[in-house]
Design a protein around this motif. Structure first.
Motif, PDB file in Angstrom:
ATOM      1  N   LEU A  62       0.904  -0.838   0.372  1.00  0.00           N
ATOM      2  CA  LEU A  62      -0.011  -0.030   0.112  1.00  0.00           C
ATOM      3  C   LEU A  62       1.073   1.343  -0.009  1.00  0.00           C
ATOM      4  O   LEU A  62       2.020   1.622   0.745  1.00  0.00           O
ATOM      5  N   ALA A  63       0.749   2.320  -0.477  1.00  0.00           N
ATOM      6  CA  ALA A  63       1.046   3.373  -0.784  1.00  0.00           C
ATOM      7  C   ALA A  63       0.427   4.253   0.042  1.00  0.00           C
ATOM      8  O   ALA A  63      -0.381   4.008   1.196  1.00  0.00           O
ATOM      9  N   PRO A  64       1.444   5.400   0.695  1.00  0.00           N
ATOM     10  CA  PRO A  64       0.852   6.056   1.752  1.00  0.00           C
ATOM     11  C   PRO A  64      -0.863   6.786   1.923  1.00  0.00           C
ATOM     12  O   PRO A  64      -0.376   6.836   1.076  1.00  0.00           O
ATOM     13  N   GLY A  65      -1.243   6.882   2.215  1.00  0.00           N
ATOM     14  CA  GLY A  65      -2.561   7.435   2.184  1.00  0.00           C
ATOM     15  C   GLY A  65      -3.820   6.838   3.390  1.00  0.00           C
ATOM     16  O   GLY A  65      -2.882   6.678   4.248  1.00  0.00           O
ATOM     17  N   HIS A  66      -4.695   7.494   3.107  1.00  0.00           N
ATOM     18  CA  HIS A  66      -5.713   7.789   4.248  1.00  0.00           C
ATOM     19  C   HIS A  66      -6.996   6.018   4.058  1.00  0.00           C
ATOM     20  O   HIS A  66      -7.122   5.595   2.539  1.00  0.00           O
ATOM     21  N   ILE A  67      -7.684   5.595   5.219  1.00  0.00           N
ATOM     22  CA  ILE A  67      -7.493   4.108   5.123  1.00  0.00           C
ATOM     23  C   ILE A  67      -9.218   4.121   6.373  1.00  0.00           C
ATOM     24  O   ILE A  67      -8.928   5.044   6.923  1.00  0.00           O
ATOM     25  N   ILE A  93      -7.084  -7.330   5.755  1.00  0.00           N
ATOM     26  CA  ILE A  93      -6.056  -6.801   6.619  1.00  0.00           C
ATOM     27  C   ILE A  93      -5.364  -6.218   6.421  1.00  0.00           C
ATOM     28  O   ILE A  93      -4.689  -6.549   5.827  1.00  0.00           O
ATOM     29  N   VAL A  94      -5.131  -5.605   7.070  1.00  0.00           N
ATOM     30  CA  VAL A  94      -3.726  -3.921   6.799  1.00  0.00           C
ATOM     31  C   VAL A  94      -2.286  -3.973   8.173  1.00  0.00           C
ATOM     32  O   VAL A  94      -2.949  -4.409   9.212  1.00  0.00           O
ATOM     33  N   LEU A  95      -1.278  -4.798   6.147  1.00  0.00           N
ATOM     34  CA  LEU A  95      -0.083  -4.551   7.525  1.00  0.00           C
ATOM     35  C   LEU A  95       0.226  -3.254   6.994  1.00  0.00           C
ATOM     36  O   LEU A  95       0.933  -3.022   6.134  1.00  0.00           O
ATOM     37  N   GLN A 119     -19.678  -3.565  14.527  1.00  0.00           N
ATOM     38  CA  GLN A 119     -21.330  -2.889  14.888  1.00  0.00           C
ATOM     39  C   GLN A 119     -21.045  -1.839  13.918  1.00  0.00           C
ATOM     40  O   GLN A 119     -22.532  -1.208  14.380  1.00  0.00           O
ATOM     41  N   GLY A 120     -20.208  -1.682  13.108  1.00  0.00           N
ATOM     42  CA  GLY A 120     -20.503  -0.511  12.551  1.00  0.00           C
ATOM     43  C   GLY A 120     -19.842   0.372  12.310  1.00  0.00           C
ATOM     44  O   GLY A 120     -20.199   1.563  11.655  1.00  0.00           O
ATOM     45  N   HIS A 121     -18.828   0.657  13.441  1.00  0.00           N
ATOM     46  CA  HIS A 121     -18.071   1.891  13.833  1.00  0.00           C
ATOM     47  C   HIS A 121     -17.092   2.377  12.836  1.00  0.00           C
ATOM     48  O   HIS A 121     -16.756   1.091  12.373  1.00  0.00           O
ATOM     49  N   GLU A 122     -17.185   3.703  12.496  1.00  0.00           N
ATOM     50  CA  GLU A 122     -15.588   4.047  11.567  1.00  0.00           C
ATOM     51  C   GLU A 122     -14.997   4.267  12.195  1.00  0.00           C
ATOM     52  O   GLU A 122     -15.067   4.892  12.586  1.00  0.00           O
ATOM     53  N   ASP A 123     -13.917   4.085  12.136  1.00  0.00           N
ATOM     54  CA  ASP A 123     -12.246   4.325  12.279  1.00  0.00           C
ATOM     55  C   ASP A 123     -11.814   4.834  11.163  1.00  0.00           C
ATOM     56  O   ASP A 123     -11.262   3.980  10.509  1.00  0.00           O
ATOM     57  N   GLY A 124     -11.206   6.534  10.999  1.00  0.00           N
ATOM     58  CA  GLY A 124      -9.936   6.949   9.865  1.00  0.00           C
ATOM     59  C   GLY A 124      -8.472   6.840  10.504  1.00  0.00           C
ATOM     60  O   GLY A 124      -8.747   6.852  11.888  1.00  0.00           O
ATOM     61  N   PHE A 125      -7.699   6.005   9.052  1.00  0.00           N
ATOM     62  CA  PHE A 125      -6.571   5.852   9.828  1.00  0.00           C
ATOM     63  C   PHE A 125      -5.421   6.655   9.038  1.00  0.00           C
ATOM     64  O   PHE A 125      -6.031   7.129   7.240  1.00  0.00           O
ATOM     65  N   VAL A 126      -4.883   7.346   8.519  1.00  0.00           N
ATOM     66  CA  VAL A 126      -3.147   7.652   7.908  1.00  0.00           C
ATOM     67  C   VAL A 126      -2.089   6.568   7.662  1.00  0.00           C
ATOM     68  O   VAL A 126      -1.725   6.220   9.007  1.00  0.00           O
ATOM     69  N   ILE A 127      -2.283   5.700   7.472  1.00  0.00           N
ATOM     70  CA  ILE A 127      -0.530   4.921   7.184  1.00  0.00           C
ATOM     71  C   ILE A 127       0.061   5.223   6.360  1.00  0.00           C
ATOM     72  O   ILE A 127       0.047   6.035   5.444  1.00  0.00           O
ATOM     73  N   PHE A 128       1.301   4.619   6.668  1.00  0.00           N
ATOM     74  CA  PHE A 128       2.608   5.060   5.977  1.00  0.00           C
ATOM     75  C   PHE A 128       3.236   4.530   5.009  1.00  0.00           C
ATOM     76  O   PHE A 128       4.438   3.930   4.171  1.00  0.00           O
ATOM     77  N   GLY A 129       2.476   3.683   4.486  1.00  0.00           N
ATOM     78  CA  GLY A 129       2.669   2.268   3.310  1.00  0.00           C
ATOM     79  C   GLY A 129       2.134   1.184   4.268  1.00  0.00           C
ATOM     80  O   GLY A 129       2.039   0.773   5.523  1.00  0.00           O
ATOM     81  N   GLY A 130       2.351   0.058   2.995  1.00  0.00           N
ATOM     82  CA  GLY A 130       2.009  -1.838   3.807  1.00  0.00           C
ATOM     83  C   GLY A 130       1.659  -1.930   3.080  1.00  0.00           C
ATOM     84  O   GLY A 130       2.332  -2.115   1.976  1.00  0.00           O
ATOM     85  N   MET A 131       0.565  -3.475   3.297  1.00  0.00           N
ATOM     86  CA  MET A 131       0.217  -4.820   2.569  1.00  0.00           C
ATOM     87  C   MET A 131      -1.136  -4.675   2.928  1.00  0.00           C
ATOM     88  O   MET A 131      -1.786  -4.530   4.530  1.00  0.00           O
ATOM     89  N   LEU A 132      -1.744  -5.148   1.904  1.00  0.00           N
ATOM     90  CA  LEU A 132      -2.949  -5.647   2.106  1.00  0.00           C
ATOM     91  C   LEU A 132      -3.251  -7.099   2.127  1.00  0.00           C
ATOM     92  O   LEU A 132      -2.934  -7.889   1.001  1.00  0.00           O
TER      93      LEU A 132
END
Length: 95
Positions: A1-6, A33-35, A12-25
């Motif tokens: 994964l490239a740096p970006g937001h997810i 799974i987001v690593l 339960q349908g609760h949303e949470d946002g993150f900015v990731i600095f790269g990784g794998m899906l």
């Protein structure tokens, strides 16, 4: 994964946002799974600092500063934009 937001949505349908600095899906039939190399929770983002980072990086690129590492500048700009995008999304959800 490239740096970006997810956005993550739990059972339960609760949303949470993150900015990731790269990784794998990894996508499996019942789970995804987001690593991430590193992640920053959307609620912990300092909007003013992200704005400043974006502005400073854009200025450095525009001025073609001597010794500028364009690969790092591109990554910094991508991360700052991702942070600002997710902060604005959170603000619109909380209205």
């Amino acid at each position: 994964l490239a740096p970006g937001h997810i956005w993550l949505v739990d059972d339960q349908g609760h949303e949470d946002g993150f900015v990731i600095f790269g990784g794998m899906l990894e996508v499996q039939p019942n789970i995804t799974i987001v690593l991430a190399d590193a992640a920053l929770r959307a609620g912990d983002i300092d909007e003013a600092a992200a704005q400043a980072a974006k502005r400073n990086t854009e200025h450095a690129i525009a001025q073609k500063e001597q010794g500028l590492d364009y690969k790092k500048a591109h990554k910094d700009l991508t991360l700052a934009r991702a942070q600002l995008t997710i902060v604005r999304k959170l603000k619109s959800l909380n209205k």
